[in-house]
Write a protein that holds these residues in place. Structure first.
Motif, PDB file in Angstrom:
ATOM      1  N   GLY A   8       0.774  -1.236   0.000  1.00 25.48           N
ATOM      2  CA  GLY A   8       0.000   0.000   0.000  1.00 25.48           C
ATOM      3  C   GLY A   8       0.803   1.281   0.000  1.00 25.48           C
ATOM      4  N   GLY A   9       2.121   1.179   0.063  1.00 21.75           N
ATOM      5  CA  GLY A   9       2.922   2.391   0.015  1.00 21.75           C
ATOM      6  C   GLY A   9       2.912   3.018  -1.366  1.00 21.75           C
ATOM      7  N   GLY A  10       3.518   4.187  -1.473  1.00 19.12           N
ATOM      8  CA  GLY A  10       3.582   4.859  -2.760  1.00 19.12           C
ATOM      9  C   GLY A  10       3.905   6.324  -2.621  1.00 19.12           C
ATOM     10  N   LEU A  11       3.698   7.045  -3.712  1.00 16.05           N
ATOM     11  CA  LEU A  11       3.953   8.479  -3.766  1.00 16.05           C
ATOM     12  C   LEU A  11       2.617   9.222  -3.736  1.00 16.05           C
ATOM     13  CD1 LEU A  11       5.803  10.947  -4.319  1.00 16.05           C
ATOM     14  CD2 LEU A  11       5.536  10.459  -6.766  1.00 16.05           C
ATOM     15  N   VAL A  12       2.532  10.205  -2.865  1.00 15.13           N
ATOM     16  CA  VAL A  12       1.293  10.970  -2.733  1.00 15.13           C
ATOM     17  C   VAL A  12       1.640  12.426  -2.465  1.00 15.13           C
ATOM     18  CG1 VAL A  12       1.092  10.511  -0.255  1.00 15.13           C
ATOM     19  CG2 VAL A  12      -0.970  11.003  -1.594  1.00 15.13           C
ATOM     20  N   GLN A  13       0.775  13.322  -2.886  1.00 14.35           N
ATOM     21  CA  GLN A  13       0.991  14.740  -2.603  1.00 14.35           C
ATOM     22  C   GLN A  13       0.585  15.068  -1.178  1.00 14.35           C
ATOM     23  OE1 GLN A  13      -1.137  16.943  -5.643  1.00 14.35           O
ATOM     24  NE2 GLN A  13       0.705  17.065  -6.913  1.00 14.35           N
ATOM     25  N   ALA A  14       1.171  16.101  -0.648  1.00 18.33           N
ATOM     26  CA  ALA A  14       0.812  16.557   0.691  1.00 18.33           C
ATOM     27  C   ALA A  14      -0.687  16.816   0.762  1.00 18.33           C
ATOM     28  CB  ALA A  14       1.583  17.824   1.042  1.00 18.33           C
ATOM     29  N   GLY A  15      -1.281  16.378   1.875  1.00 19.32           N
ATOM     30  CA  GLY A  15      -2.716  16.493   2.041  1.00 19.32           C
ATOM     31  C   GLY A  15      -3.487  15.267   1.597  1.00 19.32           C
ATOM     32  N   GLY A  16      -2.821  14.381   0.899  1.00 20.73           N
ATOM     33  CA  GLY A  16      -3.455  13.172   0.401  1.00 20.73           C
ATOM     34  C   GLY A  16      -3.517  12.066   1.440  1.00 20.73           C
ATOM     35  N   SER A  17      -3.988  10.904   0.990  1.00 20.18           N
ATOM     36  CA  SER A  17      -4.172   9.756   1.879  1.00 20.18           C
ATOM     37  C   SER A  17      -3.589   8.496   1.265  1.00 20.18           C
ATOM     38  CB  SER A  17      -5.668   9.522   2.145  1.00 20.18           C
ATOM     39  OG  SER A  17      -6.260  10.621   2.789  1.00 20.18           O
ATOM     40  N   LEU A  18      -3.188   7.600   2.136  1.00 20.52           N
ATOM     41  CA  LEU A  18      -2.758   6.257   1.751  1.00 20.52           C
ATOM     42  C   LEU A  18      -3.242   5.282   2.808  1.00 20.52           C
ATOM     43  CD1 LEU A  18       0.987   6.609   0.590  1.00 20.52           C
ATOM     44  CD2 LEU A  18      -0.958   5.963  -0.835  1.00 20.52           C
ATOM     45  N   ARG A  19      -3.448   4.054   2.382  1.00 22.99           N
ATOM     46  CA  ARG A  19      -3.807   2.999   3.328  1.00 22.99           C
ATOM     47  C   ARG A  19      -2.804   1.864   3.192  1.00 22.99           C
ATOM     48  NH1 ARG A  19      -8.727  -1.342   3.289  1.00 22.99           N
ATOM     49  NH2 ARG A  19      -9.176  -1.410   5.534  1.00 22.99           N
ATOM     50  N   LEU A  20      -2.122   1.600   4.282  1.00 22.97           N
ATOM     51  CA  LEU A  20      -1.172   0.489   4.319  1.00 22.97           C
ATOM     52  C   LEU A  20      -1.866  -0.749   4.886  1.00 22.97           C
ATOM     53  CD1 LEU A  20       2.004   2.264   5.745  1.00 22.97           C
ATOM     54  CD2 LEU A  20       1.215   2.126   3.372  1.00 22.97           C
ATOM     55  N   SER A  21      -1.467  -1.887   4.361  1.00 22.70           N
ATOM     56  CA  SER A  21      -1.969  -3.156   4.862  1.00 22.70           C
ATOM     57  C   SER A  21      -0.801  -4.051   5.235  1.00 22.70           C
ATOM     58  CB  SER A  21      -2.817  -3.866   3.799  1.00 22.70           C
ATOM     59  OG  SER A  21      -3.943  -3.104   3.443  1.00 22.70           O
ATOM     60  N   CYS A  22      -1.010  -4.876   6.226  1.00 22.01           N
ATOM     61  CA  CYS A  22       0.004  -5.835   6.654  1.00 22.01           C
ATOM     62  C   CYS A  22      -0.690  -7.174   6.851  1.00 22.01           C
ATOM     63  CB  CYS A  22       0.664  -5.364   7.942  1.00 22.01           C
ATOM     64  SG  CYS A  22       1.798  -6.565   8.682  1.00 22.01           S
ATOM     65  N   ALA A  23      -0.382  -8.095   5.966  1.00 19.41           N
ATOM     66  CA  ALA A  23      -0.991  -9.418   6.023  1.00 19.41           C
ATOM     67  C   ALA A  23      -0.060 -10.377   6.759  1.00 19.41           C
ATOM     68  CB  ALA A  23      -1.253  -9.932   4.616  1.00 19.41           C
ATOM     69  N   ALA A  24      -0.631 -11.112   7.684  1.00 21.67           N
ATOM     70  CA  ALA A  24       0.152 -12.040   8.498  1.00 21.67           C
ATOM     71  C   ALA A  24      -0.218 -13.475   8.178  1.00 21.67           C
ATOM     72  CB  ALA A  24      -0.100 -11.760   9.978  1.00 21.67           C
ATOM     73  N   SER A  25       0.795 -14.305   8.152  1.00 18.88           N
ATOM     74  CA  SER A  25       0.564 -15.743   8.028  1.00 18.88           C
ATOM     75  C   SER A  25       0.645 -16.352   9.421  1.00 18.88           C
ATOM     76  CB  SER A  25       1.614 -16.376   7.119  1.00 18.88           C
ATOM     77  OG  SER A  25       2.898 -16.216   7.691  1.00 18.88           O
ATOM     78  N   GLY A  26       0.098 -17.516   9.588  1.00 18.30           N
ATOM     79  CA  GLY A  26       0.171 -18.165  10.887  1.00 18.30           C
ATOM     80  C   GLY A  26      -1.139 -18.087  11.637  1.00 18.30           C
TER      81      GLY A  26
END
Length: 122
Positions: A8-26
């Motif tokens: 979910g990372g990336g390049l975004v302009q100031a004021g924008g939004s991003l959503r990171l996800s972390c998937a776990a095994s186990g």
């Protein structure tokens, strides 16, 4: 022990939004306190947000309070970081981590993801 994979990372302009996800095994994800750390160039890694495995206690660094939201879905073995009103100083590599403890206070035997780059342009 779980294994963690961020996305979910990336390049975004100031004021924008991003959503990171972390998937776990186990099978023991629900027993881990989960957190998001970030490391900016030339700076130490810092804890941005965490959610405990019991009680769902949530903590944020002062620098992101009111802008970031951490959540977890134990049914999907996933933890999220919704990042709003992003600032250039939020730029860095974001790491997902897990610990079999109530919090990330002090040292511990942590599990880490590989990290995902977040770049906020001004």
């Amino acid at each position: 022990q779980v294994q963690l994979v961020e996305s979910g990372g990336g390049l975004v302009q100031a004021g924008g939004s991003l959503r990171l996800s972390c998937a776990a095994s186990g099978r023991t994800f629900s027993r881990y306190t989960m957190g998001w750390f970030r490391q900016a160039p030339g700076k130490e890694r810092e804890l941005v947000a965490s959610v405990s495995w019991i009680g769902g206690k949530i903590s944020y660094a002062d620098s992101v309070k009111g802008r970031f939201i951490i959540s977890r879905d134990n049914a999907k073995n996933t933890v999220y970081l919704q990042m709003n009103s992003l600032k250039p100083e939020d730029t860095g590599i974001y790491y997902c981590a897990g610990r079999l403890s109530i919090s990330f206070y002090g040292t511990g035997d942590d599990v880490w993801g590989q990290g995902t780059q977040v770049t906020v342009s001004s």
